[in-house]
Design a protein around this motif. Structure first.
Motif, short mmCIF file in Angstrom:
data_model
loop_
_atom_site.label_atom_id
_atom_site.label_comp_id
_atom_site.label_asym_id
_atom_site.label_seq_id
_atom_site.Cartn_x
_atom_site.Cartn_y
_atom_site.Cartn_z
N GLU A 9 28.20 -54.93 -29.66
CA GLU A 9 28.49 -53.57 -29.89
C GLU A 9 29.21 -53.16 -28.63
O GLU A 9 29.26 -53.68 -27.79
N SER A 10 30.19 -51.96 -28.85
CA SER A 10 30.87 -51.47 -27.64
C SER A 10 30.11 -51.13 -26.52
O SER A 10 29.01 -50.70 -26.60
N GLY A 11 30.56 -51.44 -25.22
CA GLY A 11 29.81 -51.15 -23.86
C GLY A 11 28.77 -52.20 -23.80
O GLY A 11 28.11 -52.30 -22.64
N CYS A 12 28.69 -53.58 -24.55
CA CYS A 12 27.93 -54.64 -24.11
C CYS A 12 28.45 -55.51 -22.88
O CYS A 12 27.86 -56.27 -22.60
N GLY A 13 29.72 -55.33 -22.66
CA GLY A 13 30.45 -56.21 -21.42
C GLY A 13 31.31 -57.23 -21.96
O GLY A 13 31.81 -58.06 -20.90
N LYS A 14 31.94 -56.92 -23.12
CA LYS A 14 33.03 -58.00 -23.70
C LYS A 14 34.23 -57.85 -22.67
O LYS A 14 34.73 -58.91 -22.36
N SER A 15 34.84 -56.73 -22.69
CA SER A 15 36.16 -56.58 -22.04
C SER A 15 35.93 -57.01 -20.31
O SER A 15 36.84 -57.79 -19.81
N THR A 16 34.72 -56.60 -20.07
CA THR A 16 34.54 -56.84 -18.45
C THR A 16 34.45 -58.40 -18.29
O THR A 16 35.17 -59.06 -17.35
N PHE B 41 29.10 -53.27 -11.39
CA PHE B 41 30.06 -52.11 -10.56
C PHE B 41 28.97 -51.25 -9.91
O PHE B 41 27.99 -50.69 -10.49
N ALA C 239 27.26 -54.87 -15.69
CA ALA C 239 28.25 -54.93 -17.17
C ALA C 239 27.95 -56.24 -17.50
O ALA C 239 28.10 -56.50 -18.90
N PRO D 281 23.67 -50.21 -19.13
CA PRO D 281 23.34 -51.28 -18.38
C PRO D 281 23.23 -50.78 -16.95
O PRO D 281 23.10 -51.88 -16.05
N VAL E 152 26.10 -50.74 -12.43
CA VAL E 152 26.20 -50.99 -13.88
C VAL E 152 26.25 -52.45 -13.96
O VAL E 152 27.12 -53.15 -13.49
#
Ligand SMILES: Nc1ncnc2c1ncn2[C@@H]1O[C@H](COP(=O)(O)OP(=O)(O)O)[C@@H](O)[C@H]1O
Ligand code: SF4
Ligand SMILES: [Mg+2]
Length: 335
Positions: A65-72, A31, A46, A294, A44
């Motif tokens: 962990e939260s923020g590691c890029g799973k949802s992206t 991003f 991601a 990231p 970023v």
């Protein structure tokens, strides 16, 4: 119920079981964020070059962990986000190359279940209308819609009498059943479930996980299951991909991963799972510090500032994928 899926059309006739359904090669999503010093663009990272294969009928979990890029990652796989680069092969087509119109046609086979269905269920619509929307979008004839909607609410454990109610009239667990029903309306082959039980009470979590497993048994559904919770992942997965700061650092069968974690990050995550047996002794590995940004990832191995096994090479050289006893791991300890 299975018969209904077959009647639905050719969607039920996918490749045979144990065949590759989805193949991801070098997927990146960067991003553009605010400008850095002297006006230079900052990105970023991601998702930074992930590759994986998903087999028909399996549950592949992505954990980290939260923020590691799973949802992206999940959103890129369904083209809800446009990847920066990489390939996503699904039934002989690279989804990254499809036009918007071609992707719309493909959408019936690829669906998403979200963490918070309340945020994605239109509060002004009845459940019947919410479940009808995907059918309208895919131009399913009107006379077929009611029976499909009623069949689907029963499949997810709700009553037909619920159909004329609004989302706020349901509990969290029921709302997630509605979210799952909406994803099932077009009888998809692949569902990306992004933290589908994280917002629910523990007692309700297992009901929803059991529902997802029942659906898989009945309809041969394939899941990509995204979660930060290794306890949940242990319950539902066939294989597990461990993600750290935009990259997959370990991927293997669930049993191998939990019994013999190779990557120091996987070991730390597993050591932190609470044990139910008070006599079971477990040494907890405390992860130092937070997940780095990231936008400015560490050089070499991205995990090195937090790794208890860090060596000189880890600070400068990016570890390559290695396979050890069938487990993919990305760590200099194995290269
Ligand atoms: N639209 C966006 N613009 C900029 N950064 C984003 C955007 N979406 C996500 N990110 C960043 O990408 C990283 C990964 O986010 P995400 O995929 O949501 O992680 P996870 O689902 O594992 O918690 C985070 O640092 C997040 O802040
Ligand atoms: S490559 Fe080095 S720093 Fe990275 S996880 Fe392995 S041992 Fe730790
Ligand atoms: Mg997320």
């Amino acid at each position: 119920m299975l018969a209904a899926r077959r009647e639905w059309g050719s969607r039920g006739e996918g490749p045979p079981l144990n065949k590759t359904l989805l193949e991801v090669k070098g997927l990146k999503k960067h991003f553009a964020s605010k400008k850095g010093w002297f006006g230079s663009a900052e990105y970023v990272q991601a998702v930074n070059g992930i590759s994986l294969t998903v087999h028909e009928g399996e549950t592949l979990s992505i954990v980290g962990e939260s923020g590691c890029g799973k949802s992206t990652t999940g959103r890129c796989l369904l083209r809800l986000l446009k990847p920066t680069s990489g390939e996503i092969w699904f039934r002989g087509k690279d989804l990254t190359k499809l036009t918007a119109k071609e992707m719309r046609a493909m959408r019936s086979q690829l669906q998403m279940v979200f963490q918070d269905p309340f945020a994605t269920l239109n509060p002004k619509l009845t459940i019947r209308k919410i479940l009808e929307e995907p059918l309208v979008a895919q131009q399913v004839p009107k006379e077929q819609r009611s029976s499909l909607i009623e069949e689907t609410v029963r499949i997810v454990g709700l009553n037909v009498s619920h159909l004329d109610r609004y989302p706020h009239q349901f509990s969290g667990g029921q709302r997630q059943r509605i979210g799952i029903a909406r994803a099932l309306m077009l009888r998809p082959q692949l569902i990306v479930a992004d933290e589908p039980v994280s917002a629910l009470d523990v007692s309700i979590q297992s009901q929803i996980l059991n529902l997802l497993q029942d659906l898989q048994e009945q309809f041969g559904m394939t899941y990509i299951f995204i979660s930060h919770d290794l306890g949940v992942v242990e319950h539902i997965s066939d294989r597990v991909a461990v993600m750290y700061l935009g990259e997959i650092v370990e991927l293997s069968d669930k049993a191998a991963l939990f019994q013999n974690p190779l990557h120091p990050y996987t070991r730390a995550l597993i050591s932190a799972i609470p044990v139910s047996d008070p006599d079971e002794k477990k040494e907890r590995i405390i992860l130092q510090g937070d997940l780095p940004s990231p936008a400015n990832p560490p050089a070499g191995c991205r995990f090195h500032p937090r790794c208890q096994s860090c060596m000189d090479i880890c600070r400068t050289e990016v570890p390559k994928e290695t396979t050890v006893n069938g487990q993919m791991v990305r760590c200099h300890l194995y290269s």
